[in-house]
Structure formats: structure tokens, C-alpha cells
Write an enzyme that holds these catalytic residues in place. Sequence first.
Site, PDB file in Angstrom:
ATOM      1  N   GLU A  41       0.841  -1.198   0.000  1.00 36.24           N
ATOM      2  CA  GLU A  41       0.000   0.000   0.000  1.00 36.24           C
ATOM      3  C   GLU A  41       0.884   1.258   0.000  1.00 36.24           C
ATOM      4  O   GLU A  41       1.774   1.388   0.830  1.00 36.24           O
ATOM      5  CB  GLU A  41      -0.909   0.014   1.233  1.00 36.24           C
ATOM      6  N   CYS A 103      -7.347  -1.059   8.750  1.00 38.74           N
ATOM      7  CA  CYS A 103      -6.019  -1.093   8.120  1.00 38.74           C
ATOM      8  C   CYS A 103      -5.632   0.284   7.584  1.00 38.74           C
ATOM      9  O   CYS A 103      -4.556   0.806   7.903  1.00 38.74           O
ATOM     10  CB  CYS A 103      -5.972  -2.124   6.997  1.00 38.74           C
ATOM     11  N   HIS A 122      -0.740  -5.613   2.989  1.00 38.04           N
ATOM     12  CA  HIS A 122      -1.880  -6.518   3.161  1.00 38.04           C
ATOM     13  C   HIS A 122      -1.433  -7.911   2.749  1.00 38.04           C
ATOM     14  O   HIS A 122      -0.757  -8.069   1.730  1.00 38.04           O
ATOM     15  CB  HIS A 122      -3.065  -6.090   2.281  1.00 38.04           C
TER      16      HIS A 122
END
Length: 155
Positions: A41, A103, A122
Site C-alpha cells: 500500500e 487497516c 496486506h
Amino acid sequence: MQLPVVYQKAKEQVFKIWTTLQPLLTVHVGLASSAPGIILEQCGKNKGYRERDACGFHPEGGCCMPDGPEKIESTINMKTLWKNTSVDGIDIIFSRDAGRYICDYTYYTSLYYGQGRAAFIHVPPLSRSVTADFLGKALQRIILEMLKQCGKEGE
């Protein structure tokens, strides 16, 4: 450190990490039950948190930090990491949307307190092909590459 699936408690723990440990980099790992691989991410988003947490709450106004920017980019270039890192047996995926739940909230909060010196990965659920040992080794390889970007792989 395992963070609870509770917005406020996760925020408190992240604040504590940055103020007491003062790390060079904080790497967060979260489970994405439908992830087709390991997802790197790039940024955290400040608004849009409407889903309720494990205690039935969501942030006031759906926002992480009322005074924070709309998004914060990690100082780790995840696209470069994605292009230059491979792990046999699992896809590595680049993403700019961590999902507006705990998250993403945790990631944004960590990027905010750490002035961009945070990363979020993730991972898929454990399975016959993605064992804890396999995932641990894959994460180790990825985190070592992150540290190279920080110029601190020897420490």
C-alpha cells in the site's frame, strides 16, 4: 504488536509506537481475506471511515485526523519495491487504496505521526500454499528492501 480492530485503540497504540519507540520505519501488516497476493500500500487516506469497528463505533465524521491532509504518501516507494521484488509462489501487488477500515485508518495514523515513515502490507489468509513460514520469509525479504530504501539495511 497486535493492534485491535477498534479505531480509537489502534490510534492510541500507533501514537505510543511513534512517541516511545521512535522507530526509523514502522511496518504494519494486515489481513485482507480476499487478497490474491501480498499487497504493498502506497498511501493512507484521511476520510471516508463509515464502517463500524469491533466495538460498533466509527470515527467522528469518518475522519482520522481533523487537521490532517486528505492523503499521506509513504516515504517508501512501494511502486519501486513492487517492480524490484519478487517472491516465488505468490504475487506482489501495488495499491494506492488500503480500504477505509482499520487497516487504512492505522496506516494513515502511522504516516501522520511518523511523518511518512510507515509502510503497510496486506497479506492473504494462511492456506496450504501460503504457510506462516512462507509468508514470514516473504515479508522479511520485502522489509529488507524497504530498509534499503531508508539506507539502513546494515543496522
